[in-house]
Structures are given as structure tokens and as C-alpha cells.
Scaffold this active site. Sequence first.
Site, PDB file in Angstrom:
ATOM      1  N   VAL A 164      41.331  75.278 -25.737  1.00  0.00           N
ATOM      2  CA  VAL A 164      41.737  75.736 -26.809  1.00  0.00           C
ATOM      3  C   VAL A 164      40.669  76.883 -27.617  1.00  0.00           C
ATOM      4  O   VAL A 164      39.624  76.461 -28.131  1.00  0.00           O
ATOM      5  CB  VAL A 164      41.913  74.651 -28.095  1.00  0.00           C
ATOM      6  CG1 VAL A 164      42.249  74.812 -29.321  1.00  0.00           C
ATOM      7  CG2 VAL A 164      42.995  73.518 -27.264  1.00  0.00           C
ATOM      8  N   ARG A 166      40.805  80.330 -30.183  1.00  0.00           N
ATOM      9  CA  ARG A 166      41.765  80.916 -31.385  1.00  0.00           C
ATOM     10  C   ARG A 166      42.090  82.385 -30.640  1.00  0.00           C
ATOM     11  O   ARG A 166      41.310  83.070 -29.980  1.00  0.00           O
ATOM     12  CB  ARG A 166      40.853  81.170 -32.475  1.00  0.00           C
ATOM     13  CG  ARG A 166      39.777  81.938 -32.323  1.00  0.00           C
ATOM     14  CD  ARG A 166      38.756  81.983 -33.682  1.00  0.00           C
ATOM     15  NE  ARG A 166      38.008  83.366 -33.979  1.00  0.00           N
ATOM     16  CZ  ARG A 166      36.971  83.440 -34.666  1.00  0.00           C
ATOM     17  NH1 ARG A 166      36.503  82.318 -35.168  1.00  0.00           N
ATOM     18  NH2 ARG A 166      36.315  84.608 -34.699  1.00  0.00           N
ATOM     19  N   HIS A 184      34.530  76.561 -20.769  1.00  0.00           N
ATOM     20  CA  HIS A 184      35.056  76.750 -19.199  1.00  0.00           C
ATOM     21  C   HIS A 184      35.974  77.885 -19.046  1.00  0.00           C
ATOM     22  O   HIS A 184      35.849  78.364 -18.127  1.00  0.00           O
ATOM     23  CB  HIS A 184      35.861  75.479 -18.949  1.00  0.00           C
ATOM     24  CG  HIS A 184      34.907  74.464 -18.872  1.00  0.00           C
ATOM     25  ND1 HIS A 184      35.413  72.876 -18.549  1.00  0.00           N
ATOM     26  CD2 HIS A 184      33.521  74.059 -19.005  1.00  0.00           C
ATOM     27  CE1 HIS A 184      34.181  72.226 -18.838  1.00  0.00           C
ATOM     28  NE2 HIS A 184      32.997  72.932 -18.847  1.00  0.00           N
ATOM     29  N   ALA A 215      43.281  69.349 -24.375  1.00  0.00           N
ATOM     30  CA  ALA A 215      42.583  70.778 -23.760  1.00  0.00           C
ATOM     31  C   ALA A 215      41.331  70.899 -24.862  1.00  0.00           C
ATOM     32  O   ALA A 215      40.502  71.846 -24.394  1.00  0.00           O
ATOM     33  CB  ALA A 215      43.628  71.954 -23.978  1.00  0.00           C
ATOM     34  N   MET A 217      39.356  68.717 -25.776  1.00  0.00           N
ATOM     35  CA  MET A 217      38.199  67.694 -25.627  1.00  0.00           C
ATOM     36  C   MET A 217      37.142  68.451 -24.610  1.00  0.00           C
ATOM     37  O   MET A 217      37.570  69.036 -23.707  1.00  0.00           O
ATOM     38  CB  MET A 217      38.632  66.464 -24.829  1.00  0.00           C
ATOM     39  CG  MET A 217      39.587  65.716 -26.010  1.00  0.00           C
ATOM     40  SD  MET A 217      40.425  64.303 -25.206  1.00  0.00           S
ATOM     41  CE  MET A 217      39.095  63.490 -24.356  1.00  0.00           C
ATOM     42  N   GLU A 225      42.783  68.991 -16.899  1.00  0.00           N
ATOM     43  CA  GLU A 225      43.139  68.554 -18.157  1.00  0.00           C
ATOM     44  C   GLU A 225      44.572  68.066 -17.826  1.00  0.00           C
ATOM     45  O   GLU A 225      45.232  67.203 -18.660  1.00  0.00           O
ATOM     46  CB  GLU A 225      43.151  69.375 -19.243  1.00  0.00           C
ATOM     47  CG  GLU A 225      41.749  69.789 -19.683  1.00  0.00           C
ATOM     48  CD  GLU A 225      40.809  70.815 -18.862  1.00  0.00           C
ATOM     49  OE1 GLU A 225      39.844  70.914 -19.365  1.00  0.00           O
ATOM     50  OE2 GLU A 225      41.229  71.113 -18.009  1.00  0.00           O
ATOM     51  N   GLU A 274      36.219  78.737 -39.820  1.00  0.00           N
ATOM     52  CA  GLU A 274      36.095  77.761 -38.730  1.00  0.00           C
ATOM     53  C   GLU A 274      35.725  76.587 -39.119  1.00  0.00           C
ATOM     54  O   GLU A 274      35.911  76.080 -40.556  1.00  0.00           O
ATOM     55  CB  GLU A 274      34.711  78.376 -37.905  1.00  0.00           C
ATOM     56  CG  GLU A 274      34.909  79.225 -36.833  1.00  0.00           C
ATOM     57  CD  GLU A 274      35.767  78.897 -35.755  1.00  0.00           C
ATOM     58  OE1 GLU A 274      36.192  77.481 -35.777  1.00  0.00           O
ATOM     59  OE2 GLU A 274      36.450  79.429 -34.986  1.00  0.00           O
TER      60      GLU A 274
END
Length: 475
Positions: A164, A166, A184, A215, A217, A225, A274
Site C-alpha cells: 500500500v 500513496r 518490498h 497488503a 501488513m 499477500e 501522514e
Amino acid sequence: MPPKDLRDWLQQVEAMGELRSIEGAHWDLEIGALTGLAQRQTDGPALLFDDIPGYPRGYRVLTLPTRSPSRIALTLGLPTTYTINDIIQALREKVGEWMDRSKAFPPQQVESGPIFENVHQGTDVDLLKFPVPRWQEKDGGRYIGTGDVVVTRDPDSGAINLGVYRMMLHDRRSASLNIEPGKHGRLNLEKWHAKGQPCPVAVCLGQDPLLFRVAAMPVPLGVNEYCYTGAVRGEPVEVVNEPVTGLPVPADAEIVIAGWVHPGVEKLEGPFGEALGYYSTEAESEPVLEVEAVYHRNSPILLGSPMDRPPHENSFFAALMDSALLHNALVRAGVPDVKGVWSPEGMTRLILVVSIKQRYPGHARQAGLLLSQMCGGGGGRYVIVVDDDIDPTNVRDVLWALATRSDPEKGIEIVRRVLTTGLDPMMRRPVSREAYYKTQAVIEACKPFEWMHDFAEPISYSPELLERVQKRWPM
């Protein structure tokens, strides 16, 4: 069993009375502001926006899918009556089980799915056809990726990763991807570019909330995932190969965009609020996804999960997961009689509370120091250790223990030069990577072990008395 896709999830949430439909809110700030107001309600509803000015009816935006304990429980396939502590205890038992079972649930390849109800390629691509919000007034642009799932592949091993990250919209066919170093997805991107090749990327912009949460985590490198999601769900995730990149995407996703991130192609991205509630960075040059194909279901739903001043939706789910993982880590480290761990929502592990039943001198200090070093670069600025009669999730109880059981002279341990993150607002701007340090305080808010049995008796009510009076006079 958790819902199979976003629409199944919405039906169940609506039946629970936890879905609010809002019509006529504008994509420019109004959707964001309404989401921000609702963020402050722990048990508030999910919001489904429709009839957005300038867009066809049916082009919708969903926010706050996992802002309540009952919706988190539904998403994870747990009883929707579970409390916060129930969910934490269930996660303690299940996270390892899901990891162990993940290889038994590889994604199931299918030929087609609802995602291909509408297909646009090449010059027909138009990201502006979706009601992408500008969430906050000081955001650098419209953020199409906040509740997204970014799919990449390792060019060497072929391993698929979901993350995930932005993503800020630039124009009809491009958007910037902000992926922190070490993530990753960033490692895959750098591997492709090191070979002088563009990185293939597919992004889901609306999907089952379970896939979105998995996703996000920190699963170990090499763990798929899709497999982990299948283990939670109890059945494989159905995927189709996206035609342009060949990457597997959920067959029942709401919106998928796909294309290439070319070496050296960057645009300014940000700022964006954020997780800690600050604009921690200015606009910076970030890789650009050049979109070659867009797929979406009829009446598509864009999933939005913007940050805000804590507490917010992302912090709530993270607090539950972090608390379970850190509790298990302390037990594995050999700390006895850990009764509970709580990472208060929105603090991103900067404040941690652990409740123990004291068994020996130094037990509280041991638990606090170990916990402070288990939370990675971003966490553990304050670690508070309390007795087992204190509910660590109850801020009022924790502050009471802090005020009445801690000794500032003897009960505070200062730990210096510990790794932090560039998003830490206590880092002076601009930040030098060589200076990513913070100081930690481990605070014992426990009765002094040497004379804890002589400590003042706390005021309390017996469970039997409370049950009897509540039956007669419900409150």
C-alpha cells in the site's frame, strides 16, 4: 468466513447498520472533510459517497471501511460482537496460524472476472473519469491511491508483492508512486531499473478491505499477500492476469490501472498528511506510473483511506495488529505473565503500554526495555509498564497508574541513539539519513515490587455488585 469482495462486504455492513450513504459531496475537499469528521468516532459508520458533482451517478468513493471493531471483525471473519480486546486476543492466536497456512492457499487463476466489465487502453485511458478526492487543503494534489493495493514482481525470482503506497494523480495517464526505501515494492522497482528496464506495475484502487489490510501488513519478504489473504478467508483469492503487464490482479476488483515505471522518469509528489498527523515531507521527486490500461466494474467504487490527525482509520487497525504482534513477541522473548499490550491508535507505536503481573524484581523494567526495542525504527518513544489490574487499552486507567504509581527519579529509564524514521516530526528538516536517531523513555507505572502488597488499596466494585445494579438500573 470473511466477505468475498467489496460488494459482498458492503451488503453485510449495511445490514449491520454501519453504512452511511452521502450524496452530492464534492471531490475537492468535501469528501475529505466529511471523512475527517467521521474519523473521530471509533464506532462511526463507513461512508459511501455518490452523485459526486462532475461525475456520473454510480461512480462512488468509499471511506472508513475498518474504523469500527465490528467492521474489522467482519473483515477478518471474526464474530462482529467482538470487543477491541477480543480482537487483539484472536489476532494473537491467528496471525501465526495464517502465516503457517498461507502456502496452502495460492491464488486461483481464472480466465475473466467483473474487473473486465469496462476496458480502456492507450489513448482511451483517462484517470480523471474517477472522482479522485483532494483530501486535505494542503495536499499537493488529488490522491488516487490511499486505499490502494500496488502489485509488483521481483524480476529475478518472479515473486509477487502487494503493498500500500500513496499515489498522486498528475493527469489523464500518469500518477506518482511514493514508496519509501526498503519497502518490498521499492526493492522490486530498483531491481528492474538496475537492469535498465521499466518496472511493470498494476494498482487496485477498489477491492476487498481484507486484501487492502493484508497488503499494508509487514509480512516477511517472500510471503505472498494473496496467499495470506486466502488463509484468512479460508479460500483462495481469484486472480486474472492483467494483459499489459501480466501481473495477477483480483478478478473481482472495482478498479485496476496498469502500466510501467520507467527508469529516471519522475515528477514532484506531495506534500501529503501522514500517519502521525503532520505533513512530514515537502514535495519531492518520485517515480511516475505511466498508465497504459484501465479496467473497472460497472458503477465502480474507489476505496479511500486518507490519513488525518490521530486517531484515524489506518491507526485503528494498525493498533490492533501491532498490539497482538508485540504481545506475542514479548512472550517469545521469555517475559512471563504479560497480561496485555496496547499500541494506542494513531501513535504509530510511539507510545506503547504493557500490563504485567509482577513476579520478580526488575520484571517491569525487563518488559519495558524489551518492548521498546521490538517496535522498529518508528516506535517506542514512550513505553509505559503497568500492573495487571490496569487495562492497557483504557487511557484513563493508564494515566491514573502513571500519576499514582510512577516515581520520576527511580522509574524512568532513558535509552539514547535509537533508530527512528524520516517521517518522525521530531526530526529537523531537512533530514539527513545519518541522523535518524531518537531517545526513548521506559516508564515503570507499577506498584514498587519490594512493597507492592503494602500499596494503598485501590477503590473498586465487585463484579457481582455491578452486575446486580446494572440489571435493575441499566446505564
